[in-house]
Design a protein around this motif. Structure first.
Motif, PDB file in Angstrom:
ATOM      1  N   LEU A  96       1.701  -5.535 -11.722  1.00 51.42           N
ATOM      2  CA  LEU A  96       1.631  -4.266 -12.564  1.00 51.42           C
ATOM      3  C   LEU A  96       0.519  -3.487 -11.493  1.00 51.42           C
ATOM      4  N   SER A  97       0.540  -2.307 -11.301  1.00 54.13           N
ATOM      5  CA  SER A  97      -0.438  -1.445 -10.677  1.00 54.13           C
ATOM      6  C   SER A  97      -0.634  -0.201 -11.459  1.00 54.13           C
ATOM      7  N   ALA A  98      -1.456   0.979 -11.047  1.00 51.79           N
ATOM      8  CA  ALA A  98      -1.652   1.877 -11.597  1.00 51.79           C
ATOM      9  C   ALA A  98      -0.490   2.859 -11.267  1.00 51.79           C
ATOM     10  N   ALA A  99       0.372   2.593 -10.328  1.00 48.18           N
ATOM     11  CA  ALA A  99       1.492   3.495 -10.172  1.00 48.18           C
ATOM     12  C   ALA A  99       2.427   3.213 -11.484  1.00 48.18           C
ATOM     13  N   ASP A 100       2.461   2.146 -12.156  1.00 46.78           N
ATOM     14  CA  ASP A 100       3.368   2.083 -13.125  1.00 46.78           C
ATOM     15  C   ASP A 100       2.629   2.725 -14.337  1.00 46.78           C
ATOM     16  N   ILE A 101       1.505   2.585 -14.493  1.00 52.77           N
ATOM     17  CA  ILE A 101       0.602   3.150 -15.612  1.00 52.77           C
ATOM     18  C   ILE A 101       0.668   4.717 -15.519  1.00 52.77           C
ATOM     19  N   MET A 102       0.743   5.372 -14.327  1.00 51.78           N
ATOM     20  CA  MET A 102       0.994   6.617 -14.170  1.00 51.78           C
ATOM     21  C   MET A 102       2.366   7.251 -14.633  1.00 51.78           C
ATOM     22  N   THR A 103       3.245   6.261 -14.087  1.00 52.50           N
ATOM     23  CA  THR A 103       5.007   6.492 -14.483  1.00 52.50           C
ATOM     24  C   THR A 103       5.273   6.448 -15.972  1.00 52.50           C
ATOM     25  N   VAL A 104       4.895   5.265 -16.504  1.00 51.10           N
ATOM     26  CA  VAL A 104       5.616   4.994 -17.834  1.00 51.10           C
ATOM     27  C   VAL A 104       5.727   6.126 -18.886  1.00 51.10           C
ATOM     28  N   PHE A 105       4.695   6.970 -18.754  1.00 50.79           N
ATOM     29  CA  PHE A 105       4.592   8.094 -19.959  1.00 50.79           C
ATOM     30  C   PHE A 105       5.738   8.800 -19.881  1.00 50.79           C
ATOM     31  N   THR A 106       6.132   9.212 -18.690  1.00 51.91           N
ATOM     32  CA  THR A 106       7.483  10.326 -18.580  1.00 51.91           C
ATOM     33  C   THR A 106       8.658   9.373 -19.213  1.00 51.91           C
ATOM     34  N   LEU A 107       8.739   8.078 -18.872  1.00 47.16           N
ATOM     35  CA  LEU A 107       9.934   7.297 -19.446  1.00 47.16           C
ATOM     36  C   LEU A 107       9.965   6.863 -20.756  1.00 47.16           C
ATOM     37  N   TYR A 125       0.697  -1.237  -0.016  1.00 46.18           N
ATOM     38  CA  TYR A 125      -0.035  -0.135   0.070  1.00 46.18           C
ATOM     39  C   TYR A 125       0.809   1.294   0.071  1.00 46.18           C
ATOM     40  N   ALA A 126       1.750   1.323   0.957  1.00 47.46           N
ATOM     41  CA  ALA A 126       2.518   2.553   1.005  1.00 47.46           C
ATOM     42  C   ALA A 126       3.302   2.825  -0.380  1.00 47.46           C
ATOM     43  N   PRO A 127       4.257   1.956  -0.734  1.00 44.73           N
ATOM     44  CA  PRO A 127       4.809   2.172  -2.026  1.00 44.73           C
ATOM     45  C   PRO A 127       4.066   2.527  -3.267  1.00 44.73           C
ATOM     46  N   TYR A 128       2.606   1.717  -2.992  1.00 43.49           N
ATOM     47  CA  TYR A 128       1.818   1.985  -4.323  1.00 43.49           C
ATOM     48  C   TYR A 128       1.531   3.546  -4.321  1.00 43.49           C
ATOM     49  N   LEU A 129       1.006   4.061  -3.079  1.00 38.82           N
ATOM     50  CA  LEU A 129       0.813   5.462  -2.849  1.00 38.82           C
ATOM     51  C   LEU A 129       2.013   6.406  -3.342  1.00 38.82           C
ATOM     52  N   GLU A 130       3.085   6.131  -2.865  1.00 38.30           N
ATOM     53  CA  GLU A 130       4.281   6.872  -3.003  1.00 38.30           C
ATOM     54  C   GLU A 130       4.435   6.997  -4.698  1.00 38.30           C
ATOM     55  N   TRP A 131       4.694   5.709  -5.224  1.00 35.95           N
ATOM     56  CA  TRP A 131       4.988   5.782  -6.665  1.00 35.95           C
ATOM     57  C   TRP A 131       3.807   6.447  -7.462  1.00 35.95           C
ATOM     58  N   PHE A 132       2.374   6.143  -7.203  1.00 39.15           N
ATOM     59  CA  PHE A 132       1.489   6.373  -7.879  1.00 39.15           C
ATOM     60  C   PHE A 132       1.712   8.325  -7.957  1.00 39.15           C
ATOM     61  N   HIS A 133       1.733   8.682  -6.867  1.00 37.73           N
ATOM     62  CA  HIS A 133       1.960  10.336  -6.689  1.00 37.73           C
ATOM     63  C   HIS A 133       3.093  10.919  -7.062  1.00 37.73           C
ATOM     64  N   PHE A 134       4.203   9.967  -7.272  1.00 36.01           N
ATOM     65  CA  PHE A 134       5.667  10.449  -7.652  1.00 36.01           C
ATOM     66  C   PHE A 134       5.706  10.743  -9.118  1.00 36.01           C
ATOM     67  N   ALA A 135       4.717   9.935 -10.161  1.00 34.35           N
ATOM     68  CA  ALA A 135       4.684  10.129 -11.416  1.00 34.35           C
ATOM     69  C   ALA A 135       4.429  11.579 -11.694  1.00 34.35           C
ATOM     70  N   ASN A 136       3.095  12.114 -11.310  1.00 31.74           N
ATOM     71  CA  ASN A 136       2.951  13.409 -11.562  1.00 31.74           C
ATOM     72  C   ASN A 136       3.274  14.627 -10.688  1.00 31.74           C
ATOM     73  N   GLY A 137       3.619  14.145  -9.316  1.00 34.50           N
ATOM     74  CA  GLY A 137       4.276  14.981  -8.315  1.00 34.50           C
ATOM     75  C   GLY A 137       5.583  15.356  -8.666  1.00 34.50           C
ATOM     76  N   SER A 138       6.563  14.338  -9.081  1.00 37.03           N
ATOM     77  CA  SER A 138       8.050  14.632  -9.093  1.00 37.03           C
ATOM     78  C   SER A 138       8.420  14.287 -10.737  1.00 37.03           C
ATOM     79  N   LEU A 139       8.324  13.204 -11.217  1.00 34.78           N
ATOM     80  CA  LEU A 139       8.853  12.705 -12.180  1.00 34.78           C
ATOM     81  C   LEU A 139       8.581  13.524 -13.294  1.00 34.78           C
ATOM     82  N   GLN A 140       7.349  13.698 -13.732  1.00 33.81           N
ATOM     83  CA  GLN A 140       6.915  14.400 -15.032  1.00 33.81           C
ATOM     84  C   GLN A 140       7.206  15.869 -14.834  1.00 33.81           C
ATOM     85  N   PRO A 141       6.892  16.712 -13.734  1.00 31.92           N
ATOM     86  CA  PRO A 141       7.490  17.872 -13.722  1.00 31.92           C
ATOM     87  C   PRO A 141       8.902  18.193 -13.854  1.00 31.92           C
TER      88      PRO A 141
END
Ligand SMILES: N[C@@H](CCC(=O)N[C@@H](CS)C(=O)NCC(=O)O)C(=O)O
Length: 237
Positions: free
Chosen positions: A164-175, A98-114
């Protein structure tokens, strides 16, 4: 009941199409072309944000009336909760993921993409390559990649864990697709876990189906270490 997902060509709205394909839900796909780089009027007419993705659910099982949402993270949460029976999300009931899911899900638009967006701006014609701000931005991007690489080394699979989780789906676009706007290379040694991850993603039938739907036959997803600028980013002579 009509669930409509709006995709803008070569954009982060590929996330919600990929998510819908992974969830196997029924939806109507609407494609919008960039005009010439930014949103066309057809996207602006859907939501005050004027950005893609946009989701329309009419009627929503939640309200009984039409619900319209922009922001890919919000759409992902909605699709998982309302149409996906919780699949590809994680809750406190999932324990350690749960905790890594939340963190990586929000990492995508909160840190990686910006951060990659700032790298793109920092490389633009108005930038000063000697500025400490530019150096810091690039260092930050490299640090975020190191963090991701270490996490993927730990799980040996995906960001939240083995599946796979939605954390990956949020993140992969930026990569991937975002690197067609800002062509940075991924290092085959330092980013080896990320490159193995992108290969794994590229082999998923739902990802392949989504990318075909979003960008058509001729498009090759940016899954390798090198990236080339998309034609829309090349100056017209
Ligand atoms: N944080 C938003 C960002 C949406 C966004 O900026 N989308 C871009 C496509 S990658 C867009 O619509 N750009 C066109 C424009 O700003 O006119 C999300 O995750 O949905």
């Amino acid at each position: 009941m009509v669930l409509t997902l709006h995709h803008l060509g070569l954009s982060q709205s590929e996330r919600v199409i990929w998510l819908a394909e992974e969830l196997g839900i029924d939806y109507k796909y609407v494609h919008h072309n960039r005009d010439p780089i930014f949103s066309p009027q057809s996207i602006k007419d859907l939501h005050p944000a004027g950005t893609a993705p946009v989701m329309e659910d009419d009627p929503s099982p939640v309200t009984g009336s039409k619900v319209v949402i922009a922001e890919s993270g919000a759409i992902a949460d909605y699709l998982i909760a309302v149409h996906g029976n919780g699949r590809l999300g994680r809750t406190a009931k999932d324990g350690a993921e749960y905790a890594p899911y939340l963190e990586w899900f929000h990492f995508a638009n909160g840190s990686l993409q910006p951060t990659l967006f700032r790298v793109m701006m920092a490389r633009g014609p108005a930038s000063d390559s000697k500025s400490p701000v530019v150096a810091h931005t690039v260092a930050k991007w490299n640090h975020l990649l190191d963090m991701m690489d270490a996490r993927l080394g730990e799980t040996g699979a995906y960001l939240a864990g083995k599946e796979l989780s939605a954390a990956d789906i949020m993140t992969v676009f930026t990569l991937t697709t975002m690197r067609g706007f800002c062509p940075i290379e991924l290092d085959t040694v330092k980013n080896a876990n990320i490159l193995a991850y992108l290969k794994r993603i590229g082999e998923r039938p739902a990802y392949q189906k989504a990318m075909l739907k979003c960008e058509g036959e001729g498009f090759k997803p940016v899954l390798g270490s090198k990236a080339e600028a998309f034609n829309i980013m090349k100056p017209k002579i």
